[in-house]
Design an enzyme around this catalytic site. Structure first.
Site, PDB file in Angstrom:
ATOM      1  N   LYS A  10       1.053  22.585  -3.426  1.00 63.63           N
ATOM      2  CA  LYS A  10      -0.164  22.199  -2.880  1.00 63.63           C
ATOM      3  C   LYS A  10       0.008  21.297  -1.728  1.00 63.63           C
ATOM      4  CE  LYS A  10      -2.198  18.464  -4.556  1.00 63.63           C
ATOM      5  NZ  LYS A  10      -3.027  17.397  -5.017  1.00 63.63           N
ATOM      6  N   SER A  11       1.176  20.239  -1.811  1.00 67.39           N
ATOM      7  CA  SER A  11       1.550  19.492  -0.530  1.00 67.39           C
ATOM      8  C   SER A  11       2.121  20.228   0.672  1.00 67.39           C
ATOM      9  CB  SER A  11       2.572  18.519  -0.896  1.00 67.39           C
ATOM     10  OG  SER A  11       3.473  18.742  -1.785  1.00 67.39           O
ATOM     11  N   ARG A 109     -11.003   6.879  -4.310  1.00 68.04           N
ATOM     12  CA  ARG A 109      -9.617   6.726  -3.931  1.00 68.04           C
ATOM     13  C   ARG A 109      -9.546   6.156  -2.505  1.00 68.04           C
ATOM     14  NH1 ARG A 109      -6.349  12.142  -5.587  1.00 68.04           N
ATOM     15  NH2 ARG A 109      -4.622  10.767  -4.783  1.00 68.04           N
ATOM     16  N   SER A 156       2.174   7.859   0.139  1.00 68.48           N
ATOM     17  CA  SER A 156       2.700   8.393   1.634  1.00 68.48           C
ATOM     18  C   SER A 156       1.944   9.213   2.522  1.00 68.48           C
ATOM     19  CB  SER A 156       4.041   9.115   0.907  1.00 68.48           C
ATOM     20  OG  SER A 156       3.592  10.274   0.306  1.00 68.48           O
ATOM     21  N   GLN A 157       0.917   9.742   1.883  1.00 70.05           N
ATOM     22  CA  GLN A 157      -0.304  10.506   2.763  1.00 70.05           C
ATOM     23  C   GLN A 157      -0.651   9.926   3.937  1.00 70.05           C
ATOM     24  OE1 GLN A 157      -3.174  12.146   0.231  1.00 70.05           O
ATOM     25  NE2 GLN A 157      -1.899  13.300  -0.950  1.00 70.05           N
ATOM     26  N   SER A 182       6.833   7.069  -2.584  1.00 68.24           N
ATOM     27  CA  SER A 182       7.099   8.664  -2.462  1.00 68.24           C
ATOM     28  C   SER A 182       7.761   9.171  -1.409  1.00 68.24           C
ATOM     29  CB  SER A 182       5.681   9.419  -2.753  1.00 68.24           C
ATOM     30  OG  SER A 182       4.948   8.985  -3.816  1.00 68.24           O
ATOM     31  N   ASP A 296       4.419  11.843  -9.483  1.00 65.41           N
ATOM     32  CA  ASP A 296       3.646  12.784  -9.753  1.00 65.41           C
ATOM     33  C   ASP A 296       3.809  13.440 -11.067  1.00 65.41           C
ATOM     34  OD1 ASP A 296       1.320  12.760  -8.264  1.00 65.41           O
ATOM     35  OD2 ASP A 296       2.068  14.296  -6.917  1.00 65.41           O
ATOM     36  N   LYS A 323      -4.417   7.331  -8.453  1.00 64.40           N
ATOM     37  CA  LYS A 323      -4.527   9.038  -8.123  1.00 64.40           C
ATOM     38  C   LYS A 323      -5.942   9.322  -8.452  1.00 64.40           C
ATOM     39  CE  LYS A 323      -0.072   9.525  -6.993  1.00 64.40           C
ATOM     40  NZ  LYS A 323       0.503  10.241  -5.906  1.00 64.40           N
ATOM     41  N   ARG A 369      -3.383  16.970 -13.695  1.00 63.24           N
ATOM     42  CA  ARG A 369      -2.069  16.728 -14.402  1.00 63.24           C
ATOM     43  C   ARG A 369      -2.123  16.076 -15.706  1.00 63.24           C
ATOM     44  NH1 ARG A 369       0.781  18.742 -10.675  1.00 63.24           N
ATOM     45  NH2 ARG A 369       0.537  18.320  -8.214  1.00 63.24           N
TER      46      ARG A 369
END
Length: 410
Positions: A10-11, A109, A156-157, A182, A296, A323, A369
């Site tokens: 996904k990332s 979020r 970290s995004q 992360s 994650d 998350k 998850r």
């Protein structure tokens, strides 16, 4: 020996879509992840006027270094954090008025550190309701660049979004990072930018990104390492063996580090050039582990912990509280439902094995998850069900079928 067919990361798919849209030329993405999150990202690009062509095995994206092809757009980011954080950043480099909104879950979020940094760079960005949350509007007029300070201690995004933006600015960017979680995800970003022709320099806590744009390329997406963790954990728990092809020594994703945790617990792990195999040995030792860099996979370990020979303590995972849900509390609550003794702190969880867990309905909070992790617990505990099993479509629509096939193979 079961071989797990894990869909693309996904990332990596999200970053590749941003890079392809920003690059000069047509980029082909090979074996991208097709899930709710990535389809939402591709749809967002289409809304912004980028052409995304699909074949069963690849996506082609016509890059536009000058930014979106339309002067105004309404983009719905669904549940996707990468979509919700990367697309407004991409749009800021163009010229026009772009409004972004997202699901209730994603609206909760945070993204304030990122939007603050974009404003510091002169981007006209307005939050329409709560500061630091969706919905938001970007009145884009290109980004000059320069220096900016960023706190990426929550995600970290935020840093990835700014790094990806850097080559699209007039002067490039120097990003001073005060806190970072992360780290392996940032390494993925830097490696992928390199594949699209951009080299980022590091000077202490500063990331220096040159201007000059990206070059289109053909880019193969590796299988998702976080998703693989459930299949590796299943092997460790059942005493069976699982191989994931396409994830090996050169893998970009730090979450492959989860197999080192399984190795410490007693599993046998083999990492080859292009595959990873985990073998259960019938032994699962307790341990204390810092999972800041692979957070994650914290729920995967939490779901496995009741079967260890001693307590499992997971530390430095405060960011899992912001998350898709508060994952630390969600894991604790569900383990308690199964009769497991659990303690938690601001950034840690400790799980104490005891009597055999009993079946119960898992409260998923709509978090993919949580479902995939507790499916692992279900290998040993009959009677586990989920209040929202379908939320796995976010990253792995075929998860239940693939996991059932694996279970039969084990």
């Amino acid at each position: 020996m079961p071989v797990a067919d894990i869909p693309g990361s996904k990332s990596i798919t999200a970053r590749a879509l941003f890079l392809a849209a920003a690059a000069d030329g047509v980029t082909t993405l090979v074996r991208p992840l097709r899930s709710d999150d990535t389809e939402g990202f591709a749809e967002g690009l289409t809304r912004l006027g980028y052409r995304v062509g699909r074949t069963p095995d690849s996506w082609q994206v016509d890059g536009r270094p000058q930014g979106p092809a339309v002067a105004e757009a309404d983009v719905y980011c669904r549940d996707g954090a990468t979509t919700a954080r990367f697309l407004p950043t991409l749009a800021a480099a163009g010229h026009g008025t772009y409004r972004f909104d997202a699901s209730e879950q994603m609206r909760r979020r945070p993204l304030l550190p990122l939007t603050r940094a974009l404003r510091e760079l002169g981007v006209d960005l307005r939050h329409e309701e709560r500061d630091g949350h969706h919905p938001l509007t970007v009145r884009a007029a290109g980004v000059t660049g320069g220096e900016v300070t960023l706190d990426a201690g929550q995600s970290s995004q935020y840093l990835t979004a700014l790094l990806l933006l850097g080559p699209l600015t007039e002067k490039g960017l120097r990003i001073h990072v005060t806190d970072l979680v992360s780290v392996p995800y940032v390494e993925i970003t830097l490696a992928m930018m390199r594949a699209f022709g951009v080299e980022v320099a590091r000077e202490g806590k500063d990331f220096v990104v040159p201007p000059g744009g990206y070059r289109a390329t053909t880019y193969a997406i590796e299988p998702d390492a976080s998703t693989s963790s459930y299949f590796f954990a299943a092997a460790a728990l059942s005493g069976g063996e699982v191989t994931v092809p396409g994830l090996g020594e050169g893998a970009l994703q730090g979450d492959l580090g989860f197999v080192d945790v399984l190795r410490r617990m007693g599993a046998e792990v083999e990492i080859g050039a292009d595959r990873t195999t985990v073998r259960g040995t019938g032994e699962l030792r307790g341990l204390t582990v810092n999972m800041r860099d692979i957070s994650d996979t914290m729920p995967t370990l939490a779901a496995l912990a009741p079967f260890a020979s001693g307590p499992v303590r997971i530390e430095d995972v405060a960011n899992t509280r912001v998350k898709e849900c508060d994952r630390l509390e969600a894991c604790a609550e569900n383990l308690r439902r199964l009769g497991v003794r659990v303690e938690t702190g601001p950034d840690w969880i400790e799980i104490h094995p005891g009597a055999a867990p009993a079946g119960a309905e898992i409260k998923t909070y709509g978090d993919h998850r949580i479902v995939m992790s507790f499916a692992v617990t279900g290998l040993r505990v009959p009677g586990i069900s989920f209040d929202d099993p379908g939320c796995v479509r976010k990253t792995f629509p075929g998860f239940h079928e693939e996991f059932t096939a694996l279970r039969a193979g084990l």
